[in-house]
Design an enzyme around this catalytic site. Sequence first.
Site, PDB file in Angstrom:
ATOM      1  N   ILE A 132       0.805  -1.221   0.000  1.00 51.17           N
ATOM      2  CA  ILE A 132       0.000   0.000   0.000  1.00 51.17           C
ATOM      3  C   ILE A 132       0.839   1.272   0.000  1.00 51.17           C
ATOM      4  O   ILE A 132       0.299   2.382  -0.049  1.00 51.17           O
ATOM      5  CB  ILE A 132      -0.964   0.035   1.208  1.00 51.17           C
ATOM      6  CG1 ILE A 132      -0.205  -0.114   2.531  1.00 51.17           C
ATOM      7  CG2 ILE A 132      -2.034  -1.029   1.077  1.00 51.17           C
ATOM      8  CD1 ILE A 132      -1.082   0.020   3.756  1.00 51.17           C
ATOM      9  N   GLY A 133       2.150   1.141   0.035  1.00 57.02           N
ATOM     10  CA  GLY A 133       2.980   2.337   0.011  1.00 57.02           C
ATOM     11  C   GLY A 133       4.452   1.999   0.102  1.00 57.02           C
ATOM     12  O   GLY A 133       4.832   0.856   0.356  1.00 57.02           O
ATOM     13  N   GLY A 190       8.179   3.983   1.507  1.00 53.33           N
ATOM     14  CA  GLY A 190       8.842   5.144   2.086  1.00 53.33           C
ATOM     15  C   GLY A 190      10.304   5.167   1.711  1.00 53.33           C
ATOM     16  O   GLY A 190      10.752   4.429   0.820  1.00 53.33           O
ATOM     17  N   GLY A 191      11.057   6.018   2.405  1.00 56.26           N
ATOM     18  CA  GLY A 191      12.471   6.158   2.078  1.00 56.26           C
ATOM     19  C   GLY A 191      13.283   4.922   2.405  1.00 56.26           C
ATOM     20  O   GLY A 191      14.327   4.698   1.810  1.00 56.26           O
ATOM     21  N   GLY A 234      11.760   1.570   3.110  1.00 62.40           N
ATOM     22  CA  GLY A 234      11.075   0.289   3.065  1.00 62.40           C
ATOM     23  C   GLY A 234       9.679   0.398   2.490  1.00 62.40           C
ATOM     24  O   GLY A 234       9.249   1.453   2.025  1.00 62.40           O
ATOM     25  N   VAL A 279       5.384  -0.584   2.776  1.00 65.76           N
ATOM     26  CA  VAL A 279       4.279  -0.737   3.717  1.00 65.76           C
ATOM     27  C   VAL A 279       3.250  -1.692   3.123  1.00 65.76           C
ATOM     28  O   VAL A 279       2.856  -1.546   1.964  1.00 65.76           O
ATOM     29  CB  VAL A 279       3.621   0.613   4.037  1.00 65.76           C
ATOM     30  CG1 VAL A 279       2.511   0.435   5.072  1.00 65.76           C
ATOM     31  CG2 VAL A 279       4.650   1.621   4.524  1.00 65.76           C
ATOM     32  N   LYS A 287       5.089  -1.756   8.229  1.00 60.33           N
ATOM     33  CA  LYS A 287       6.168  -1.026   7.557  1.00 60.33           C
ATOM     34  C   LYS A 287       7.454  -1.818   7.711  1.00 60.33           C
ATOM     35  O   LYS A 287       7.958  -2.004   8.822  1.00 60.33           O
ATOM     36  CB  LYS A 287       6.307   0.354   8.177  1.00 60.33           C
ATOM     37  CG  LYS A 287       7.377   1.233   7.556  1.00 60.33           C
ATOM     38  CD  LYS A 287       7.365   2.585   8.265  1.00 60.33           C
ATOM     39  CE  LYS A 287       8.355   3.548   7.662  1.00 60.33           C
ATOM     40  NZ  LYS A 287       8.311   4.852   8.374  1.00 60.33           N
ATOM     41  N   ASP A 326       8.983  16.027   9.137  1.00 55.99           N
ATOM     42  CA  ASP A 326       8.619  15.566   7.799  1.00 55.99           C
ATOM     43  C   ASP A 326       7.103  15.629   7.601  1.00 55.99           C
ATOM     44  O   ASP A 326       6.489  14.683   7.114  1.00 55.99           O
ATOM     45  CB  ASP A 326       9.136  14.144   7.569  1.00 55.99           C
ATOM     46  CG  ASP A 326       9.315  13.826   6.086  1.00 55.99           C
ATOM     47  OD1 ASP A 326       9.312  14.769   5.264  1.00 55.99           O
ATOM     48  OD2 ASP A 326       9.444  12.638   5.743  1.00 55.99           O
TER      49      ASP A 326
END
Length: 376
Positions: free
Chosen positions: A60-61, A63-64, A66, A68, A82, A179
């Site tokens: 579903i996503g 990040g910098g 890893g 998710v 995550k 962030d």
Amino acid sequence: MNTNCSCFGGSKGKQKKPNNYAHPHTGDAADEGELLGKTKSFSYNELTTATNNFHHTNKIGRGGFGTVYKGKLKDGTQVAVKTLSAFSRQGLREFLTEIETISNVRHPNLVPLIGCCVHERDRMLIYEYLENKSIDQALLGRIRTVKLEWGKRAAICVGIARGLVYLHEELVPHIVHRDIKASNILLDRDFIPKIGDFGLAKLFPDDITHISTKIAGTTGYLAPEYALGGRLTMKADVYSFGVVVLEVVSGRSSSSSNWGGTQQLLLEKTWQLYEEGKLLDLVDPELEEFPEQEVLRYMKVALFCTQSNASRRPLMSQVIDMLSRDIRLNEKQLTPPGFFQGSGGLSSLQSKEKSEGSTSYQMSSVPTTITEVTPR
């Protein structure tokens, strides 16, 4: 830290409230065992079962550090897992920082950390799953997943502000997120916003005015004084919040640069329209009906939050007052924002305007995530 703000008269920040959140010992692998005791531990097998062996259909996503995945625990609880890079030292720091900062923190506008998993070199964080994903997916993408009327958008802005008030003014020690951006604001089934991803967060004791640190965050949301010299205060989060408000109102990403053939970023375009008395031109065309004066107030508050001089930005408790009540804003005190433009990367930072001790800066518009690589 200067807590005075001239954007409206008489309002002051809320009293700081102590709680039981203590400052844990900071470190790396040597302190991992101590930090892990602060949150629930999940086994690797539990998470592979929950995510169907981390199947790509559950992704579903990203990040910098890893990916998710959506998962479902044995008791039926839906979670977001995550996974952090097994070979990234910065990934380990993000893992430890999240546990350190929010393992014992609960607030309606923060994504709850449910637990973690340590398996050989793998590190995972388990959060509450939020059905409507992030603001950028729901509102800023080419294909929007939902249609948000003004009432929901206004509630999203106020909810984010409340989450930041809690982090900045009520928790002890305070927390600077570092962030705040559309992809880190998640929406639950009722579109209540929750701030997530505390991997870059900093604990901020009461007795210091700022932290000097390596730049970390995402261009387009970075406050000028932080992007220029690594001078971090809570006002960096205030700046980022202002950018997010403009994104929510306009339905445009902070890195959008094509406005009727002109190459301008969102914040730069907003200031131009403000000076021309045409701020309503910024409003998302999908908003067919909206209260004009309230929407104008939200955009002006965003401009107060993004002023180039950090000391002129309001506290988040003042922002709540400005958004929630029909307060007359002292626009004579409003100064130009620090905004980003160009394509030369961080090295292209340059002073654009100097007046009355206030500086407006230009910086690369490339929406890149920047992470510090030195010890916290």
